[in-house]
Design a protein around this motif. Structure first.
Motif, PDB file in Angstrom:
ATOM      1  N   GLU A  76      -2.285   1.089   1.962  1.00  0.00           N
ATOM      2  CA  GLU A  76      -1.881  -0.847   1.003  1.00  0.00           C
ATOM      3  C   GLU A  76      -0.988  -1.453   2.150  1.00  0.00           C
ATOM      4  O   GLU A  76      -1.822  -2.351   1.995  1.00  0.00           O
ATOM      5  N   GLU A  77      -0.448  -1.230   3.626  1.00  0.00           N
ATOM      6  CA  GLU A  77      -0.388  -1.879   4.407  1.00  0.00           C
ATOM      7  C   GLU A  77      -1.602  -2.716   5.485  1.00  0.00           C
ATOM      8  O   GLU A  77      -1.933  -4.259   6.143  1.00  0.00           O
ATOM      9  N   GLY A  79      -5.195  -1.900   4.700  1.00  0.00           N
ATOM     10  CA  GLY A  79      -6.947  -2.063   3.923  1.00  0.00           C
ATOM     11  C   GLY A  79      -6.060  -2.829   2.416  1.00  0.00           C
ATOM     12  O   GLY A  79      -7.146  -3.551   1.774  1.00  0.00           O
ATOM     13  N   ALA A  80      -5.413  -4.277   2.929  1.00  0.00           N
ATOM     14  CA  ALA A  80      -5.615  -5.498   2.653  1.00  0.00           C
ATOM     15  C   ALA A  80      -6.534  -6.497   2.886  1.00  0.00           C
ATOM     16  O   ALA A  80      -7.433  -7.136   1.967  1.00  0.00           O
ATOM     17  N   CYS A  81      -6.467  -6.589   3.578  1.00  0.00           N
ATOM     18  CA  CYS A  81      -7.553  -8.127   4.582  1.00  0.00           C
ATOM     19  C   CYS A  81      -8.468  -7.737   5.198  1.00  0.00           C
ATOM     20  O   CYS A  81      -9.740  -7.796   5.139  1.00  0.00           O
ATOM     21  N   HIS A  82      -8.545  -5.558   5.786  1.00  0.00           N
ATOM     22  CA  HIS A  82      -9.607  -5.163   6.133  1.00  0.00           C
ATOM     23  C   HIS A  82     -10.014  -3.585   5.290  1.00  0.00           C
ATOM     24  O   HIS A  82      -8.700  -3.222   4.437  1.00  0.00           O
ATOM     25  N   PHE A 104      -3.888 -10.155  16.008  1.00  0.00           N
ATOM     26  CA  PHE A 104      -5.774 -10.554  15.694  1.00  0.00           C
ATOM     27  C   PHE A 104      -5.255 -11.796  14.967  1.00  0.00           C
ATOM     28  O   PHE A 104      -6.708 -12.378  14.306  1.00  0.00           O
ATOM     29  N   ASP A 152       0.160 -12.467  11.349  1.00  0.00           N
ATOM     30  CA  ASP A 152       1.488 -11.506  11.557  1.00  0.00           C
ATOM     31  C   ASP A 152       2.054 -10.927  10.025  1.00  0.00           C
ATOM     32  O   ASP A 152       1.543 -11.020   9.397  1.00  0.00           O
ATOM     33  N   LEU A 153       2.284  -9.176  10.617  1.00  0.00           N
ATOM     34  CA  LEU A 153       1.416  -7.927   9.677  1.00  0.00           C
ATOM     35  C   LEU A 153       3.247  -8.067   8.770  1.00  0.00           C
ATOM     36  O   LEU A 153       2.882  -7.335   8.167  1.00  0.00           O
ATOM     37  N   PHE A 154       4.271  -8.533   9.109  1.00  0.00           N
ATOM     38  CA  PHE A 154       5.730  -8.799   9.033  1.00  0.00           C
ATOM     39  C   PHE A 154       5.807  -7.048   8.679  1.00  0.00           C
ATOM     40  O   PHE A 154       6.553  -7.221   7.319  1.00  0.00           O
ATOM     41  N   LEU A 155       5.815  -6.436   9.156  1.00  0.00           N
ATOM     42  CA  LEU A 155       5.971  -5.318   8.701  1.00  0.00           C
ATOM     43  C   LEU A 155       7.757  -4.505   8.730  1.00  0.00           C
ATOM     44  O   LEU A 155       8.140  -5.600   9.886  1.00  0.00           O
ATOM     45  N   GLU A 156       8.113  -3.867   8.208  1.00  0.00           N
ATOM     46  CA  GLU A 156       9.570  -3.522   8.776  1.00  0.00           C
ATOM     47  C   GLU A 156       9.632  -2.504   9.550  1.00  0.00           C
ATOM     48  O   GLU A 156       8.291  -1.431   9.713  1.00  0.00           O
ATOM     49  N   VAL A 200     -16.778  -5.925  11.445  1.00  0.00           N
ATOM     50  CA  VAL A 200     -15.208  -5.529  11.399  1.00  0.00           C
ATOM     51  C   VAL A 200     -15.503  -5.248   9.443  1.00  0.00           C
ATOM     52  O   VAL A 200     -15.062  -3.911   9.230  1.00  0.00           O
ATOM     53  N   ASN A 201     -16.758  -5.435   8.576  1.00  0.00           N
ATOM     54  CA  ASN A 201     -16.725  -4.970   7.485  1.00  0.00           C
ATOM     55  C   ASN A 201     -17.491  -3.767   7.054  1.00  0.00           C
ATOM     56  O   ASN A 201     -18.737  -3.713   7.145  1.00  0.00           O
TER      57      ASN A 201
END
Lengths: 133, 414
Positions: B252-253, B255-258, B282, B285-289, B356-357
């Protein structure tokens, strides 16, 4: 006593579903509590399509850069090319159902697009617009 | 069998069938397999390459059997010459006056044994490499990856030796054709040769030939059947790798943007650094806790490239110097080598949209297995012909430079 327990257990199962199904109203209520509202889908749509100039690259950025203008269609991440499932809940029932997810992406995407966090009013408007699709 | 005849221009000449149909079919099918296998040696076409290889092995097995029961000229007994005879014949040929043999001559028969032997060894080393490196085929798991890679090197070396043997064989055919003023290539097609009267002729063996053809077509049909029934949504994947470890939070975290790049694609030290710097990923900001960071880091470190879960993991890890901590898969030497032939035009095409794709080309990118023959380079409809032409042109150019450059296996190891 026993009946009460059953009711409570049942509620425990039902409650999260109700909340999930209406993540949008819940969030809008939160925003209202912060003094925002009433929310307008038209204002949300305007913001959705509004171009912002990125300070670093000098290029235009909008929500549609990744999500496309036709929200029933899949979009594409500008930087990675990854397909982003359609945003319209009518085309993609999983959309806008998790409060945590919506909050996280509002932070990320507003910062990326507008260069700042969106206000409660803006977020409420955007949800009103997205909900209507 | 009387094979040696004196040249006698006065004698009457007739035509007789010397090569029965199975022998000719075997010959030309072996030629096709050899050429096909050369042209499909890239990972991209491994399924076609394997088909050519299996068919070649089956043909050789058939030829061994046919060498016992195949009738005049086809039986090994009819061309079982010792090396003295082969050497004697070669010396005569070098002097320009080799005796004429109706069937295989002594030098030619040694060439045949050599080619059959090389073909068998190539098939065996190929199967060993397939089993060791990719974990597929009947010998899967027999060898480990380094041993499989060794078998792969041997396989390629033997293929070059066989190419040399084919060249000598062709030269021999040419020399003999000229010295005896006869068309040996034509004979391998029609089966007929000019012979003195009374020469034994071979039977056609049509039923055996028909069986060979039907068996080959049936095998080809079942091997490639997946391509006939594939749909754009469900493209055919010839190889399915083993299922890799998964983690819902990571998917989920990350696999969203790529694509959720599987942990097996980079070493643990890379993932640790990347997760530490998640606030400036890159430019994002991933804003992960913290607890999410911990869970994802653990999952990734446990399944990182060092664990060698896939061939790609093993090769990527091998290509990274110990002292380096790459944050991009696309900057590892193995990745760069594997994608060096893809043109800028393709990278920039809207359907690919950058390196990247991975999923634009790799059908199994989501699973992280990155199997062979699971990549398809997308082409835009309107420019498909130019892109394809470019690709073919590059292929041809590479093919001709290939003979001077070392085989690409050497690059693989980075």
């Amino acid at each position: 006593m026993k009946r009460k327990l059953i009711v409570i257990t049942a509620l425990m199962f039902v409650m999260p579903m109700v909340v999930q199904a209406d993540a949008i109203s819940q969030l809008q209520a939160d925003y209202q509590a912060k003094g925002a509202g009433p929310f307008s889908a038209a204002a949300g749509e305007a913001l959705w399509n509004k171009p912002f100039k990125d300070a670093k690259s000098g290029k235009e950025r909008r929500c549609t850069t990744c999500h496309t203008t036709d929200l029933t269609q899949a979009g594409k991440h500008l930087r990675t090319g990854k397909v982003i499932e359609p945003m319209a809940p009518s085309a993609n029932p999983k959309r806008l159902t998790k409060i945590k997810k919506i909050k996280k992406w509002f932070v990320r995407n507003c910062k990326w697009t507008l260069g700042r966090e969106c206000t409660a009013q803006e977020k409420g408007d955007l949800l009103a617009f997205l909900k209507s699709l | 069998m009387q094979t040696q005849t004196e040249e006698n221009p006065v004698a009457e000449i007739t035509q007789a069938r010397i090569w029965n149909i199975p022998v000719r079919l075997f010959h030309w099918m072996l030629v096709s397999c050899f050429i096909t296998a050369w042209l499909t040696r890239d990972d991209r076409y491994l399924d076609i390459h394997l088909f050519a290889g299996y068919l070649m092995a089956a043909l050789i097995l058939f030829r061994l059997l046919w060498g016992v029961i195949g009738g005049p000229y086809a039986r090994f007994g009819d061309f079982a010459f010792g090396w003295r005879e082969a050497w004697g014949y070669t010396k005569m040929a070098l002097k320009g006056c080799p005796p004429r043999f109706i069937g295989h001559n002594p030098a030619g028969s040694w060439g045949i044994y050599l080619l059959l032997g090389l073909g068998s060894l190539i098939a065996i080393t190929g199967l060993l490499a397939l089993g060791g490196e990719e974990g597929h085929g009947p010998l899967a798991g027999l060898l480990n990856r380094p041993q499989g890679a060794l078998a792969h090197d041997l396989h390629e070396l033997l293929a070059w030796v066989m190419l040399g043997a084919v060249a000598v064989h062709l030269l021999g055919v040419l020399v003999e054709s000229i010295l005896h003023r006869e068309n040996l290539i034509g004979s391998m097609i029609t089966g007929y040769k000019s012979v003195p009267p009374g020469t034994v002729s071979a039977t056609a063996s049509r039923p055996v030939a028909a069986f060979m053809l039907v068996a080959t077509i049936a095998a080809g049909f079942s091997w490639f059947y997946g391509y006939l029934v594939e749909t754009p949504e469900q493209p055919y994947r010839p190889f399915i790798g083993q299922q890799l470890p998964d983690n819902a939070l990571w998917r989920e975290e990350c696999g969203a943007c790529h694509l959720a790049f599987h942990p097996s694609l980079l070493p643990a030290r890379s993932w640790r650094v990347m997760m530490q710097q998640q606030a400036s990923h890159f430019g994002e900001d991933l804003f992960l806790e913290q607890d999410a960071i911990d869970e994802i880091t653990t999952f990734m470190a446990d399944n990182a490239a060092e664990q060698e879960l896939t061939e790609a993991a093993w090769k990527i890890n091998q290509s990274i110097p110990e002292t380096e901590t790459p944050l991009r898969i696309t900057e590892t030497q193995y990745w760069i080598d594997k994608h060096s032939e893809i043109s800028m035009q393709i990278w920039e095409s809207p359907k690919v949209n950058g390196k990247v794709n991975c999923a634009a080309c790799h059908l199994d990118a989501d699973d992280g297995t990155f199997e062979d023959a699971a990549m398809r380079i997308p082409v835009e409809e309107d420019q498909s012909s130019t892109v394809l032409f470019n690709e073919m042109f590059q292929k041809a150019a590479r093919y001709f430079s290939f003979n001077s450059a070392p085989p690409n296996r050497l690059d693989d190891k980075g």
